[in-house]
Design a protein around this motif. Structure first.
Motif, PDB file in Angstrom:
ATOM      1  N   ASP A  71      28.245 -26.554 -25.077  1.00 20.37           N
ATOM      2  CA  ASP A  71      28.241 -27.782 -24.284  1.00 20.37           C
ATOM      3  C   ASP A  71      26.831 -28.081 -23.783  1.00 20.37           C
ATOM      4  O   ASP A  71      26.025 -27.172 -23.557  1.00 20.37           O
ATOM      5  N   GLU A  72      26.533 -29.356 -23.588  1.00 19.90           N
ATOM      6  CA  GLU A  72      25.267 -29.783 -22.996  1.00 19.90           C
ATOM      7  C   GLU A  72      25.516 -30.354 -21.611  1.00 19.90           C
ATOM      8  O   GLU A  72      26.538 -31.003 -21.364  1.00 19.90           O
ATOM      9  N   LEU A  74      23.592 -32.656 -18.606  1.00 24.91           N
ATOM     10  CA  LEU A  74      22.474 -33.504 -18.204  1.00 24.91           C
ATOM     11  C   LEU A  74      22.095 -33.191 -16.758  1.00 24.91           C
ATOM     12  O   LEU A  74      22.963 -33.115 -15.885  1.00 24.91           O
ATOM     13  N   ARG A  94      19.971 -30.086 -20.384  1.00 22.82           N
ATOM     14  CA  ARG A  94      19.190 -31.167 -20.998  1.00 22.82           C
ATOM     15  C   ARG A  94      18.602 -31.984 -19.847  1.00 22.82           C
ATOM     16  O   ARG A  94      19.318 -32.760 -19.199  1.00 22.82           O
ATOM     17  N   ILE A 115      22.613 -38.847 -23.786  1.00 29.37           N
ATOM     18  CA  ILE A 115      23.982 -38.503 -24.177  1.00 29.37           C
ATOM     19  C   ILE A 115      24.051 -38.128 -25.659  1.00 29.37           C
ATOM     20  O   ILE A 115      23.467 -38.802 -26.513  1.00 29.37           O
ATOM     21  N   THR A 119      27.578 -33.510 -24.994  1.00 31.85           N
ATOM     22  CA  THR A 119      27.420 -33.633 -23.542  1.00 31.85           C
ATOM     23  C   THR A 119      28.775 -33.531 -22.857  1.00 31.85           C
ATOM     24  O   THR A 119      29.726 -34.240 -23.214  1.00 31.85           O
ATOM     25  N   LEU A 152      32.731 -37.047 -18.580  1.00 33.97           N
ATOM     26  CA  LEU A 152      31.914 -35.925 -18.130  1.00 33.97           C
ATOM     27  C   LEU A 152      32.356 -35.407 -16.766  1.00 33.97           C
ATOM     28  O   LEU A 152      32.783 -36.178 -15.898  1.00 33.97           O
TER      29      LEU A 152
END
Length: 340
Positions: A71-72, A74, A94, A115, A119, A152
């Motif tokens: 998973d990312e 932000l 990120r 994105i 994300t 998210l």
């Protein structure tokens, strides 16, 4: 510690307590009452609150509970030290850079551009450490709308609620849960109640998310110590006179540091919260470890922007939590730094 906290600890020290994995109900009920009285924020103490060993512990277990490998996440930057917490959850941070020219406001265009299909979450630091930026209610609403569009989670570290000096003040993200409900807030008694020695904080999240978070918590600890929890309860329900005296001085101390910094030829965006200014030392020609060493050589400890995932390591976080005369003297020493 004030007498009412010391007394609570003394009276509870010889007692035994039944296990309460999510935290003592007396403390959670007081937290819920505080959130309602101060922010009009209703919470169910038994199902939506979990007492932790501080905010950092809370963030770590929440990330491990809700994220998966690959998973990312932000993260608007500069920001507090979340990198290792994200990576321990198997995810990838990120970073999306904020800009001094925009007052370190949340970088909405950057978030949209960052994105990817991987994300899964955003981490906010509200108020921000190290910049002292305080997002407005409308900014938070925009972030939550963005998060809802993309499915998210929003993890928010809200440990500096009592350190806001200016403007619109602090808005808990949970007051906007009508926009998006995949929200996890972590906070700490360390900052707002001078509780660094006790290590008590809590997570506020919807009941279904808290079930998963508690499972991760129990891999670390059965529960937070009962006596620290009772100390936190006493601090929360007792007189705040001992705290308000100090909180009332932080804006003046900030202004002293800013004035002396500018007199020395450097600049900083005026922080709306916290106990730190994020100062631009580009005129020295130094950055990163060299800048930290140069500051330390003139007697000022600091952490540079790269420590906070910032793009520009010629910025440094300077604290203003000390005595007024020491703050002024520290900033005056900036004049001793080299110049281009």
């Amino acid at each position: 510690m004030p007498e009412h906290v010391v007394k609570a600890v003394s009276e509870s020290a010889g007692k035994a307590f039944p296990r309460a994995p999510r935290g003592l109900m007396v403390l959670k009920a007081a937290i819920a009452e505080h959130l309602n009285a101060r922010f009009g924020l209703r919470s169910e103490p038994d199902t939506e609150l979990l007492v932790t060993h501080g905010a950092q512990h809370g963030m770590s277990i929440a990330l491990r509970a809700l994220l998966a490998p690959g998973d990312e996440v932000l993260i608007p930057a500069p920001t507090y030290f979340y990198d290792a917490l994200v990576r321990m959850a198997g995810a990838r941070p990120r970073y999306v850079q904020a800009c001094a020219d925009e007052g370190w406001a949340l970088p909405f265009e950057g978030l949209e551009a960052a994105i990817t299909p991987a994300t899964r979450a955003i981490i906010l630091c509200n108020p921000n450490n190290p910049t002292g930026y305080v997002p407005s209610k409308s900014e938070l609403a925009s972030v939550l709308s963005f998060a809802k569009r993309h499915g998210l989670y929003v993890f928010s570290d809200e440990s500096y609620e009592d350190y806001v000096h200016d403007a619109h003040g602090y808005t808990p993200q949970m007051t906007l849960s009508g926009i998006h409900d995949r929200l996890v807030t972590v906070t700490s008694f360390s900052k707002n109640y001078a509780f660094s020695s006790w290590r008590v904080g809590y997570i506020h999240a919807p009941a279904d998310l808290l079930v998963a978070i508690q499972r991760a918590f129990e891999c670390d600890s059965i529960n937070v110590g009962d006596i620290p929890q009772l100390a936190a309860h006493a601090a929360l329900i007792g007189s705040r006179d001992w705290l308000d005296v100090e909180f009332g001085t932080f804006r003046d101390r900030r202004d002293i540091l800013l004035e002396a910094t500018r007199n020395a030829g450097f600049d900083a965006v005026t922080p709306g919260a916290g106990v730190f200014c994020y100062v631009d030392f580009a005129k020295t020609g130094l950055a990163g470890r060299e800048l930290e060493e140069a500051l330390l050589d003139v007697g000022v400890p600091a952490s540079t922007g790269d420590r906070f995932a910032g793009r520009d390591s010629h910025y440094a976080r300077i604290m203003y939590g000390g005595k007024e005369e020491n703050i002024r003297r520290a900033a005056e020493r900036f004049a001793l730094l080299p110049r281009l």
